[in-house]
Design a protein around this motif. Sequence first.
Motif, mmCIF file in Angstrom:
data_model
loop_
_atom_site.group_PDB
_atom_site.id
_atom_site.type_symbol
_atom_site.label_atom_id
_atom_site.label_comp_id
_atom_site.label_asym_id
_atom_site.label_seq_id
_atom_site.Cartn_x
_atom_site.Cartn_y
_atom_site.Cartn_z
ATOM 1 N N MET A 66 -33.510 -20.281 -9.681
ATOM 2 C CA MET A 66 -32.405 -19.687 -10.232
ATOM 3 C C MET A 66 -32.274 -19.008 -10.452
ATOM 4 O O MET A 66 -31.140 -17.779 -10.901
ATOM 5 C CB MET A 66 -31.769 -20.718 -10.958
ATOM 6 C CG MET A 66 -31.359 -22.180 -10.675
ATOM 7 S SD MET A 66 -30.094 -22.690 -9.468
ATOM 8 C CE MET A 66 -29.053 -22.696 -10.714
ATOM 9 N N ARG A 67 -33.386 -18.219 -11.422
ATOM 10 C CA ARG A 67 -33.865 -17.390 -12.087
ATOM 11 C C ARG A 67 -35.005 -16.285 -12.315
ATOM 12 O O ARG A 67 -35.546 -15.449 -12.887
ATOM 13 C CB ARG A 67 -34.766 -18.159 -13.318
ATOM 14 C CG ARG A 67 -33.823 -19.085 -13.965
ATOM 15 C CD ARG A 67 -33.982 -20.433 -15.462
ATOM 16 N NE ARG A 67 -34.316 -19.318 -16.423
ATOM 17 C CZ ARG A 67 -34.609 -20.090 -17.066
ATOM 18 N NH1 ARG A 67 -35.456 -21.277 -17.482
ATOM 19 N NH2 ARG A 67 -35.099 -19.594 -18.157
ATOM 20 N N MET A 68 -35.854 -16.940 -10.517
ATOM 21 C CA MET A 68 -36.083 -15.739 -10.448
ATOM 22 C C MET A 68 -37.559 -15.776 -9.363
ATOM 23 O O MET A 68 -36.836 -16.373 -8.306
ATOM 24 C CB MET A 68 -37.651 -15.816 -10.855
ATOM 25 C CG MET A 68 -38.493 -17.508 -10.535
ATOM 26 S SD MET A 68 -39.680 -17.830 -11.251
ATOM 27 C CE MET A 68 -40.874 -16.825 -12.375
ATOM 28 N N ASP A 69 -37.357 -14.686 -8.259
ATOM 29 C CA ASP A 69 -37.630 -14.740 -6.889
ATOM 30 C C ASP A 69 -38.960 -15.678 -6.439
ATOM 31 O O ASP A 69 -39.691 -15.792 -6.827
ATOM 32 C CB ASP A 69 -38.075 -13.470 -6.378
ATOM 33 C CG ASP A 69 -37.813 -12.761 -5.087
ATOM 34 O OD1 ASP A 69 -37.060 -13.796 -4.974
ATOM 35 O OD2 ASP A 69 -37.667 -11.799 -4.435
ATOM 36 N N VAL A 70 -38.204 -17.252 -5.697
ATOM 37 C CA VAL A 70 -40.109 -17.698 -5.519
ATOM 38 C C VAL A 70 -39.506 -17.983 -4.240
ATOM 39 O O VAL A 70 -38.513 -18.613 -3.538
ATOM 40 C CB VAL A 70 -40.361 -18.866 -6.314
ATOM 41 C CG1 VAL A 70 -38.336 -19.531 -6.929
ATOM 42 C CG2 VAL A 70 -40.688 -19.314 -6.438
ATOM 43 N N THR A 71 -40.359 -18.431 -3.667
ATOM 44 C CA THR A 71 -40.853 -18.745 -2.159
ATOM 45 C C THR A 71 -41.265 -20.338 -2.222
ATOM 46 O O THR A 71 -42.309 -20.588 -2.745
ATOM 47 C CB THR A 71 -41.213 -18.303 -1.129
ATOM 48 O OG1 THR A 71 -40.458 -16.535 -1.145
ATOM 49 C CG2 THR A 71 -40.943 -18.001 0.017
ATOM 50 N N LEU A 72 -40.116 -20.955 -1.234
ATOM 51 C CA LEU A 72 -40.957 -22.678 -1.371
ATOM 52 C C LEU A 72 -41.584 -22.588 0.245
ATOM 53 O O LEU A 72 -41.281 -22.208 1.917
ATOM 54 C CB LEU A 72 -39.907 -23.679 -0.709
ATOM 55 C CG LEU A 72 -40.371 -24.709 -0.690
ATOM 56 C CD1 LEU A 72 -40.872 -25.762 -2.001
ATOM 57 C CD2 LEU A 72 -39.210 -26.138 -0.750
ATOM 58 N N LEU A 73 -43.132 -23.173 0.555
ATOM 59 C CA LEU A 73 -43.795 -23.110 1.554
ATOM 60 C C LEU A 73 -43.594 -24.217 2.297
ATOM 61 O O LEU A 73 -43.738 -25.397 1.702
ATOM 62 C CB LEU A 73 -45.213 -22.415 1.100
ATOM 63 C CG LEU A 73 -45.300 -21.478 1.097
ATOM 64 C CD1 LEU A 73 -46.640 -21.008 1.460
ATOM 65 C CD2 LEU A 73 -44.071 -20.237 2.039
ATOM 66 N N GLY A 74 -43.395 -24.251 3.580
ATOM 67 C CA GLY A 74 -43.384 -25.889 4.099
ATOM 68 C C GLY A 74 -43.612 -26.081 5.279
ATOM 69 O O GLY A 74 -44.736 -25.300 5.548
ATOM 70 N N ILE A 75 -44.130 -27.131 6.177
ATOM 71 C CA ILE A 75 -45.384 -28.258 7.174
ATOM 72 C C ILE A 75 -45.020 -26.956 8.355
ATOM 73 O O ILE A 75 -45.862 -25.955 9.084
ATOM 74 C CB ILE A 75 -45.283 -28.815 7.969
ATOM 75 C CG1 ILE A 75 -45.595 -30.825 6.669
ATOM 76 C CG2 ILE A 75 -45.517 -29.317 8.662
ATOM 77 C CD1 ILE A 75 -45.635 -31.526 7.350
ATOM 78 N N GLU A 76 -43.271 -25.792 8.219
ATOM 79 C CA GLU A 76 -43.488 -25.071 9.291
ATOM 80 C C GLU A 76 -43.759 -23.268 9.013
ATOM 81 O O GLU A 76 -43.279 -23.068 9.964
ATOM 82 C CB GLU A 76 -42.074 -25.253 9.942
ATOM 83 C CG GLU A 76 -41.890 -26.951 10.170
ATOM 84 C CD GLU A 76 -42.433 -27.272 11.737
ATOM 85 O OE1 GLU A 76 -42.407 -26.317 12.503
ATOM 86 O OE2 GLU A 76 -42.601 -28.598 11.753
#
Length: 782
Positions: A688-698
Amino acid sequence: MEFQSNEWNQEQERVDYTVKKVRNHINTLVASAENVKQEAEEIRKNFWEDVTVNFDEPDDVIETMTSIKQQVELLSERERSYGHVEESVKTLQKLASSPYFARVDFREDGEPLEQIYIGIASFLDEADNYLVYDWRAPISSIYYDGIPGPVSYKTPEGTRKGEMELKRQFLIRDGVIQSMFDTGVTIGDEMLQEILGAKANTHMKSIVATIQKEQNKIIRDIKSQLLFVQGAAGSGKTSVALQRIAFLLYHFRESLSAEQIILFSPNPLFNSYISKVLPELGENNMIQTTFFDYARHRIGKDLEVESLFEQFENRLQGVKEHAEIRDKAIMVKGSLDFYHVIEKYVNQLLKGGVHFRDIVFRGKVLISKQEISELFYSYDSSYSLPNRFPLVAKRLLKILDEKAREEEQSEWVEEQMDLLDKEDFLDAFKNVKSNKKGDVFDSFDQEKAYLAKQIVRRYFKKLKRSVKQYRFFQSKAQYVHFLEQVPKLLSLEKQGISESEWESIKSHTIGNLRKKEIRMEDVVPYMYLSDLIEGKKSQTSMKYVFIDEIQDYTPIQLAYLRFLFPYSKFTMLGDINQSIHGAENESQIQMAEDIFAGQKSEIVYLRKSYRSTLPITRFTKSILADGEEVELFEREGELPKVLVTKNKNEMLEKIYEEAKYLSECSNTVAIIGKSMEQCEEAYKYLQMRMDVTLLGIETREFNEGIIVIPSYLAKGLEFDSVIVLNASDEVYGKETERRLLYTICTRAMHRLVVTSIGSPTRLLNSVPNDYYHISVTETTGE
Ligand SMILES: Nc1ncnc2c1ncn2[C@@H]1O[C@H](COP(=O)(O)OP(=O)(O)OP(=O)(O)O)[C@@H](O)[C@H]1O
């Protein structure tokens, strides 16, 4: 070392000269490539004009075919040489920017002094003088292994001896010398300091300019059948594996291609992380896969395969006592004993016991499993099981042909006939007409018979294909039967498993198979059992197998990989201290040696850690029980921080502030959580507050910036800054999690921040207080 400006100028002049020559060569190549390209286009355009087409007589047909073939060969030869030129130009363009990284002055006994300049590829001028030697050329090894003084190197013709009078390193960018050092040691630290101090990239870099002596030994080993590298976190295992592949491709360039080398890596993200190193060195990438992908490729059509990471997550989420039994299942099913039990069990099947399934068509049993079994066991018991399969399949196909003829008279065939297309009728009509024997009144019946045959053939096609694929063998039922027999073949007591625990393990497995799922620990036993019965699917053309993060492989996986690649040389690289399950597999080296018994094996230890700054390595090393084995590389940096907060919101707020601050001085900031659930929570808060990426298994790739990533996916990767998500005592309270925490912290190159809600994990108690800054928040939020 300070250089006189005229010496620096002389070296710069040589760089300018080399760059000029390289550029000239690029221009010549580009011009010739243009010619080749035009020629290829010409050939394409005039293809039919240049071939003699004549189909009148059989001889003319042959001549026409030969003429077409010649033309195709000419075209593909032109296209191939265009491809080669393109590749050479790419390498030359790299040389034009940075022609070399080292110089050694070498005087071979009784010969004049030679100045050897070393770069990523060889380059000769018009008079065939080497302006640059490839780093993999035999003479280049003196740069990696020797110090000024007497040196020697091996060539295919024998050992050459002489004196090294100078050893110089360069950092050249865009044709300009940025720095230059003379060194008396193997590879000077100054150059390493510069390289390691740089910011991280989302792709791994090549390390050819600063390969260390102990690393070089691994890279240039051409003798060992098994090369086992046990190395500390950040000691360059993965880098060494990739430079070794580049070396092998160069050394055996006449007989080895990139498709004959396979690398098993921990996950797809890692695959993309390392994918640029070989192309950067002018080589093609080897085959890259993960063990999970291999298994999914083999059995994924029938069963959904659990990945190692799902196994990790499932165990985290599981009820405690189930988790304990699961751990035992993983242990026993992953052992070499279990591997041999499978072999024992299969030996008992020579006289009976292989499970088959009925061959069914439209709800009717065409060939029963009893009939198949009788057929299978009608062969002499000296026939191996795999040898019987093709014979049985051949027989079954014959029987199916007979059954097909019977089917042609069935009612359903007549019904299907009404649904046929116009084309089918036309086809039948033409066929009957061309084969006409009887009188005209038979035509209708003949057409009908023809159509009936076509219909049945179409329906039987799938059935026949499945017979050819031995699908009459019932692998799942066989595996269940095997599990039932295990207590008779293996002393479970010795494995620390009670009878009731085995029952529970077995019924879980059966439950999963019913749901068409298979757990990671069952994957190898299941595949190996099928391979021994149906015939193994070994890959004999593979010459080199590389396995990175070997500590996460069970003994049974190693034995099975050897079975799959019986003629390959293996390079295994790992770090016991980073094993995903914290299992005690110190005996892994011994076990690997046992698997390769009687063959040349070499064990190499890499103890120096290069990735992190000295304060970070000092901190991470003391998390380990036997951390004194890790040697430090002296690179200064800030002390790691431990931030203790009172609740989740406070921790996430702190992480937000730290990530924001760190992103200003880093290319990559990784917030690493133990599980996916933890990561998702943090991601929701931060996004909500910054540019961030979540990485998952795929996830297959990641970009620079701030990322949130679960522990098991961060393996093998590195980041400028790492923030450990909630390393509280609650989350990392078990001794078995020490290695996991170590693995996470060792991902940091320049900065490390460990956060926790409440007391930090007891696993940090072993770290001396002056190795980090600690701050405890005073407010209570929420
Ligand atoms: N000889 C070297 N010269 C320059 N950099 C090096 C050298 N050896 C290792 N490095 C650097 O150290 C870092 C760690 O290397 P690498 O990832 O290959 O280590 P690893 O042993 O596989 O680590 P881990 O087991 O922790 O994943 C990388 O940034 C790599 O470029």
